[in-house]
Design a protein around this motif. Structure first.
Motif, PDB file in Angstrom:
ATOM      1  N   HIS A 129       2.698  66.372  24.013  1.00  8.48           N
ATOM      2  CA  HIS A 129       1.804  67.242  24.429  1.00  8.48           C
ATOM      3  C   HIS A 129       0.858  68.030  24.119  1.00  8.48           C
ATOM      4  N   LEU A 130       1.105  69.323  23.777  1.00  9.27           N
ATOM      5  CA  LEU A 130       0.555  70.147  23.099  1.00  9.27           C
ATOM      6  C   LEU A 130      -0.230  69.694  21.811  1.00  9.27           C
ATOM      7  N   ILE A 131       0.397  69.356  20.706  1.00  2.01           N
ATOM      8  CA  ILE A 131      -0.071  68.756  19.785  1.00  2.01           C
ATOM      9  C   ILE A 131      -1.037  67.986  19.676  1.00  2.01           C
ATOM     10  N   ALA A 132      -0.488  66.572  20.321  1.00  2.00           N
ATOM     11  CA  ALA A 132      -0.775  65.154  20.447  1.00  2.00           C
ATOM     12  C   ALA A 132      -2.550  64.993  21.758  1.00  2.00           C
ATOM     13  N   GLU A 133      -1.877  65.879  22.720  1.00  3.95           N
ATOM     14  CA  GLU A 133      -3.090  65.476  23.787  1.00  3.95           C
ATOM     15  C   GLU A 133      -3.881  66.936  23.959  1.00  3.95           C
ATOM     16  N   GLU A 134      -3.708  68.260  23.243  1.00  4.72           N
ATOM     17  CA  GLU A 134      -3.760  69.707  23.386  1.00  4.72           C
ATOM     18  C   GLU A 134      -3.717  70.414  24.571  1.00  4.72           C
ATOM     19  N   ASP A 135      -2.194  70.058  25.417  1.00  2.00           N
ATOM     20  CA  ASP A 135      -2.553  69.977  26.559  1.00  2.00           C
ATOM     21  C   ASP A 135      -0.637  71.468  26.815  1.00  2.00           C
ATOM     22  N   ASP A 136      -0.902  72.035  27.181  1.00  2.00           N
ATOM     23  CA  ASP A 136       0.147  73.319  27.465  1.00  2.00           C
ATOM     24  C   ASP A 136       0.702  73.120  28.364  1.00  2.00           C
ATOM     25  N   LYS A 167       4.655  73.566  34.285  1.00  2.00           N
ATOM     26  CA  LYS A 167       4.403  74.635  34.334  1.00  2.00           C
ATOM     27  C   LYS A 167       2.780  74.820  35.434  1.00  2.00           C
ATOM     28  N   THR A 168       1.972  73.858  35.411  1.00  2.00           N
ATOM     29  CA  THR A 168       0.965  73.943  37.170  1.00  2.00           C
ATOM     30  C   THR A 168       1.591  73.854  38.016  1.00  2.00           C
ATOM     31  N   LYS A 169       2.703  73.392  38.114  1.00  2.00           N
ATOM     32  CA  LYS A 169       3.607  72.606  39.463  1.00  2.00           C
ATOM     33  C   LYS A 169       5.079  73.322  39.441  1.00  2.00           C
ATOM     34  N   LEU A 170       5.431  73.578  38.986  1.00  2.00           N
ATOM     35  CA  LEU A 170       6.608  74.473  38.894  1.00  2.00           C
ATOM     36  C   LEU A 170       6.628  75.609  38.336  1.00  2.00           C
ATOM     37  N   ALA A 171       6.691  76.540  38.501  1.00  2.00           N
ATOM     38  CA  ALA A 171       6.336  78.011  38.436  1.00  2.00           C
ATOM     39  C   ALA A 171       7.746  78.443  37.556  1.00  2.00           C
TER      40      ALA A 171
END
Length: 329
Positions: free
Chosen positions: A222-229, A133-137
């Motif tokens: 990414h959300l659960i294991a890396e806390e990256d949304d 999402k940070t690269k493709l809006a």
């Protein structure tokens, strides 16, 4: 001179001898299932806790390679259970005559009716294209929008990978006779075709592609294991094709009773609760405590696409030929 064996060494020897006396259940599966972050280690520990056996996983590269391996080994296979085929391959697998009826009577909680005398489901999901999402809006909302864009994607080979085959059938189910035109338009978006899912997803996370063929549930990792949304799945208006992963007992299983125990174990919470945060798929049976937090943020396709086993078997070769023709131009 008499020598005494140190207590620790003696204990290790006895433990090793006891382990050697245990019956061995060999399960043939794909490599990401057996990886240190996959379900394999936890499933092995949980099953061995009550089976009185040694569970050993043998792995090949990806799901579609399981059938090729099995056809090569035939009745001489050391495996008693094959885990990791999906419903797109079960008709072909049944035709080999290498599988036996599972004799399990418990149902499942899939979103579509599913029953097969030789195969039991253990998880399911929807194929999707994952992006950052940070690269493709503004992600594409259909295959046609994707084909019209300059986005670079990486996919998997349908001859060796179940996601790759699922993509072929997704396009075929969504577009029918228009599938060759869709592939012709998509050809210049595809930067590479990898043998399996792991290689493709690794290229995406390394920034080598804008999108990767994966699952609607992949961002949950990414959300659960890396806390990256930052990762998300693009919702396509034509719907998303389902994958139902299954396991079956081989007709010449060296350990038929243990194979039956394992297939029954697959339907328990002890096995099913491992699936969401290791295989990052939906469990085939509703969990007593529900899905982990974060799965509620995954997209829900507006339409579910899934061919029957026989339909998938019939469509497979024409769809593969269309794909190969489009990519060879």
């Amino acid at each position: 001179m008499t020598k005494t064996i140190p207590a620790a060494l003696a204990f290790a020897f006895m433990a090793s001898a006891a382990q050697a006396d245990l019956p061995v259940l060999n399960v043939l599966t794909y490599d990401s299932f057996t990886s240190e972050w996959g379900p394999g280690p936890a499933v092995e520990k949980a099953f061995e806790a009550f089976c009185g056996c040694d569970l050993v996983f043998s792995a090949v590269g990806d799901g579609a390679e399981l059938l090729a391996r099995l056809q090569l080994e035939g009745a001489k296979s050391d495996a008693s259970v094959v885990l990791g085929l999906d419903t797109n391959l079960t008709a072909q697998a049944t035709a080999t005559g290498l599988f036996a009826p599972h004799a399990q009577t418990a149902g499942n909680d899939l979103p579509v009716p599913y029953a097969d005398p030789n195969f039991l489901p253990y998880d399911w999901g929807y194929f999707a294209f994952v992006y950052d999402k940070t690269k493709l809006a503004t992600p594409p909302t259909s295959f046609e929008e994707l084909a019209a864009s300059n986005l670079k994607i990486v996919i998997q080979d349908p001859r060796s990978s179940t996601p790759g085959l699922g993509l072929l059938l997704w396009v075929k189910a969504a577009y029918g006779d228009r599938a060759p035109a869709i592939w012709a338009a998509l050809a210049d978006n595809i930067i590479t075709v990898t043998p399996g899912w792991s290689e493709a997803y690794g290229m995406f996370t390394a920034g080598e592609a804008d999108m990767v063929l994966s699952y609607t549930t992949s961002p949950a990792y990414h959300l659960i294991a890396e806390e990256d949304d930052s990762k998300a799945s693009a919702a396509f208006s034509e719907g998303h094709y389902m994958q139902v992963e299954v396991a079956g007992k081989l007709a010449n299983a060296p350990q038929p009773e243990l194979a039956d125990q394992f297939l029954a174990f697959m339907g328990t919470d002890a096995f099913q609760s491992i699936i969401p945060t290791t295989n990052w798929m939906y469990p085939a049976h509703t969990l007593a405590e529900g899905l982990p937090k974060g799965f509620d943020q995954m997209i829900t396709p507006a339409q579910s696409l899934l061919m029957s086993a026989d339909e998938a078997q019939t469509a497979r070769k024409p769809a593969l030929d269309e794909w190969l023709t489009a990519l060879s131009r």
